[in-house]
Design an enzyme around this catalytic site. Structure first.
Site, PDB file in Angstrom:
ATOM      1  N   LYS A 112       0.858  -1.525  -0.107  1.00 20.66           N
ATOM      2  CA  LYS A 112      -0.058   0.058   0.004  1.00 20.66           C
ATOM      3  C   LYS A 112       0.480   1.912  -0.172  1.00 20.66           C
ATOM      4  O   LYS A 112       0.524   2.338  -0.411  1.00 20.66           O
ATOM      5  CB  LYS A 112      -1.261   0.097   1.163  1.00 20.66           C
ATOM      6  CG  LYS A 112      -1.826  -0.547   0.489  1.00 20.66           C
ATOM      7  CD  LYS A 112      -3.311  -0.525   1.461  1.00 20.66           C
ATOM      8  CE  LYS A 112      -4.349  -2.135   1.131  1.00 20.66           C
ATOM      9  NZ  LYS A 112      -5.891  -1.913   2.037  1.00 20.66           N
ATOM     10  N   LYS A 193      -5.066  -9.488  -5.925  1.00 19.53           N
ATOM     11  CA  LYS A 193      -6.517 -10.302  -4.964  1.00 19.53           C
ATOM     12  C   LYS A 193      -7.867  -9.402  -5.828  1.00 19.53           C
ATOM     13  O   LYS A 193      -7.452  -8.351  -6.151  1.00 19.53           O
ATOM     14  CB  LYS A 193      -5.975  -9.857  -3.862  1.00 19.53           C
ATOM     15  CG  LYS A 193      -6.133 -10.311  -2.427  1.00 19.53           C
ATOM     16  CD  LYS A 193      -6.279  -9.842  -1.812  1.00 19.53           C
ATOM     17  CE  LYS A 193      -6.682  -8.323  -1.123  1.00 19.53           C
ATOM     18  NZ  LYS A 193      -6.762  -7.852  -0.078  1.00 19.53           N
ATOM     19  N   LYS A 196     -11.034  -4.474  -3.319  1.00 24.22           N
ATOM     20  CA  LYS A 196     -11.711  -2.783  -3.093  1.00 24.22           C
ATOM     21  C   LYS A 196     -11.178  -1.690  -3.775  1.00 24.22           C
ATOM     22  O   LYS A 196     -11.935  -0.389  -3.980  1.00 24.22           O
ATOM     23  CB  LYS A 196     -12.647  -3.179  -1.710  1.00 24.22           C
ATOM     24  CG  LYS A 196     -12.432  -2.872  -1.426  1.00 24.22           C
ATOM     25  CD  LYS A 196     -12.632  -2.538   0.356  1.00 24.22           C
ATOM     26  CE  LYS A 196     -11.994  -2.839   1.734  1.00 24.22           C
ATOM     27  NZ  LYS A 196     -13.235  -2.949   2.874  1.00 24.22           N
TER      28      LYS A 196
HETATM   29  P1  ATP Z   1      -8.736  -4.010   0.425  1.00 26.37           P
HETATM   30  O1  ATP Z   1      -9.215  -5.012  -0.700  1.00 26.37           O
HETATM   31  O2  ATP Z   1      -8.681  -2.509   0.165  1.00 26.37           O
HETATM   32  O3  ATP Z   1      -7.026  -3.907   0.319  1.00 26.37           O
HETATM   33  P2  ATP Z   1      -9.162  -5.774   1.752  1.00 26.37           P
HETATM   34  O4  ATP Z   1     -10.440  -6.711   1.740  1.00 26.37           O
HETATM   35  O5  ATP Z   1      -7.893  -6.543   2.096  1.00 26.37           O
HETATM   36  O6  ATP Z   1      -8.745  -4.541   1.691  1.00 26.37           O
HETATM   37  P3  ATP Z   1     -11.233  -5.898   5.017  1.00 26.37           P
HETATM   38  O7  ATP Z   1     -11.792  -5.281   3.971  1.00 26.37           O
HETATM   39  O8  ATP Z   1     -10.948  -5.277   5.546  1.00 26.37           O
HETATM   40  O9  ATP Z   1      -9.862  -5.363   3.762  1.00 26.37           O
HETATM   41  O10 ATP Z   1     -10.715  -7.207   4.425  1.00 26.37           O
HETATM   42  C1  ATP Z   1     -11.491  -7.686   4.953  1.00 26.37           C
HETATM   43  C2  ATP Z   1     -10.605  -9.669   5.198  1.00 26.37           C
HETATM   44  O11 ATP Z   1     -11.715 -10.508   3.835  1.00 26.37           O
HETATM   45  C3  ATP Z   1     -10.189  -9.680   5.421  1.00 26.37           C
HETATM   46  O12 ATP Z   1      -9.675 -11.175   6.715  1.00 26.37           O
HETATM   47  C4  ATP Z   1      -9.283 -10.128   4.156  1.00 26.37           C
HETATM   48  O13 ATP Z   1      -7.387 -11.272   4.516  1.00 26.37           O
HETATM   49  C5  ATP Z   1     -10.130 -10.714   4.131  1.00 26.37           C
HETATM   50  N1  ATP Z   1     -10.727 -10.623   1.564  1.00 26.37           N
HETATM   51  C6  ATP Z   1     -10.261  -9.061   1.029  1.00 26.37           C
HETATM   52  N2  ATP Z   1     -10.247  -9.758   0.339  1.00 26.37           N
HETATM   53  C7  ATP Z   1      -9.524 -10.703  -0.299  1.00 26.37           C
HETATM   54  C8  ATP Z   1     -10.170 -11.072  -1.827  1.00 26.37           C
HETATM   55  N3  ATP Z   1      -9.920 -11.185  -2.662  1.00 26.37           N
HETATM   56  N4  ATP Z   1     -10.166 -13.278  -1.358  1.00 26.37           N
HETATM   57  C9  ATP Z   1     -10.013 -13.864   0.652  1.00 26.37           C
HETATM   58  N5  ATP Z   1     -10.542 -12.836   0.971  1.00 26.37           N
HETATM   59  C10 ATP Z   1      -9.895 -11.079   1.174  1.00 26.37           C
END
Ligand code: ATP
Ligand code: LTN
Length: 328
Positions: A112, A193, A196
């Site tokens: 990030k 990944k 969002k």
């Molecule tokens: P960003 O997308 O901005 O990097 P994030 O999605 O990692 O943020 P959170 O929304 O807080 O952050 O993630 C919530 C949970 O969902 C965390 O446990 C994260 O590991 C899981 N998660 C997020 N994206 C994925 C994904 N693509 N696949 C599986 N698990 C995910």
């Protein structure tokens, strides 16, 4: 020992099916086997700028989605992190235990901050706040997606370091990472990944996307040219990612999905995938719309904050006493 589960999803963007798969679906599946604390880490969201109106709306949205997805507020404690000041306080105590070097090695920080002229110091110390979130509730189990495993490991190190120095204060937590769906990749690129934060809206499906939008996004998802629905991350990452999503949302096993689409092209497979996701999301969306503007949602969050504060204060006071602060 009581089994306690704690986890949360940041209100930094709209929730997508990756977060649902790696995280929220796990909360729902486990809620009856643990004493659960599911929170909205709103303090974590501000490591990067958040428009105040959007932060407000997304925090309520997420809480409503927790409930709409099936978390029972009578069983689990659902709360907003910013309503429990002990998180910020314990985080400061734990910062005295965290090393600059180990925080510099966190991959999420590296990702990030890469290419940015300036980043907030909060982005750097963020994993310590996450450790405070977990340790305050003496959580034994923390369900997360694959990308958060390193942060839970840091939490374990900080807890052990603190316990060694000041006497046993914290439970050492375990990450809970499921086999399928712990790392859903973008629909445009299976090396990234699903996130969002990705500016390409076709790279993710949001929990609140309309069925027509969901169908369109899956129909545009990248695949390969051999037209065979087979699970193999090494040679077919695009299709393997879609099969994982299908499995999480339909509850069917990966071999069953491969068999179902044997000899059929990607068109039928993508249509089936979209319908499986829509079937799961439609009832969630319906309940979300029923509760998002209700007073019930505020009452659940107020009640959750009271319960969370009580549990958090016990640990915070113990940690302060252990470190030598005067407590009464
Ligand atoms: P960003 O997308 O901005 O990097 P994030 O999605 O990692 O943020 P959170 O929304 O807080 O952050 O993630 C919530 C949970 O969902 C965390 O446990 C994260 O590991 C899981 N998660 C997020 N994206 C994925 C994904 N693509 N696949 C599986 N698990 C995910
Ligand atoms: N860092 C996590 C969100 C998060 C969290 C937590 C998850 C903050 N505190 C405590 C589990 C337990 C993320 O970026 N997804």
């Amino acid at each position: 020992m009581n089994k306690r589960m704690l986890s949360g999803i940041k209100p930094s963007g709209d929730l997508n099916i990756g977060g649902y798969s790696g995280s929220l679906s796990q909360f729902v599946a486990n809620q009856h086997d643990y004493e659960c604390f599911f929170f909205i880490p709103d303090l974590h969201a501000i490591t990067v700028y958040q428009d105040p109106k959007e932060l407000h709306q997304r925090s309520r949205d997420l809480a409503a989605l927790y409930i709409a997805a099936g978390i029972d507020p009578n069983k689990a404690t659902i709360f907003l992190q910013s309503q429990v000041s002990a998180h910020a306080e314990l985080s400061w105590l734990l910062e005295s235990q965290a090393h600059f070097g180990e925080l510099s090695r966190m991959t999420q920080f590296k990702d990030k901050s890469e290419g940015k002229d300036t980043v907030s110091s909060a982005l750097f110390t963020y994993p310590v706040l996450m450790a405070a979130d977990i340790l305050l509730y003496q959580a034994t189990h923390v369900p997360v997606g694959d990308d958060q495993k390193q942060h839970v490991e840091l939490t374990r190190d900080l807890a052990a370091r603190f316990n060694n120095k000041y006497g046993k204060t914290f439970v050492i937590p375990e990450p809970v990472i499921q086999e399928t769906g712990a790392r859903i990749m973008g629909l445009d690129d299976p090396t990234n990944k699903m996130s969002k934060s990705n500016p390409n809206q076709n790279s993710y499906v949001l929990l609140l996307d309309d069925p027509a939008v969901i169908r369109k996004k899956f129909s545009r998802a990248v695949t390969d040219s051999d037209m065979c629905v087979r699970y193999d991350w090494d040679t077919k990452p695009e299709v393997s990612n879609l099969i994982e999503i299908y499995s999480v949302f339909s509850g069917e096993s990966i071999p069953a999905i491969e068999k179902q689409y044997e000899g059929q092209g990607y068109g039928a497979f993508k249509k089936g995938l979209a319908e499986a996701v829509i079937a799961k999301l439609e009832p969630i969306q319906k309940t979300y719309h029923e509760i998002i503007n209700s007073k019930d949602l505020d009452d659940i969050l107020k009640d959750g904050a009271v319960r969370a504060n009580e549990a958090a204060q016990v640990t915070l006071q113990a940690a302060k006493r252990a470190m030598g602060f005067v407590t009464f």
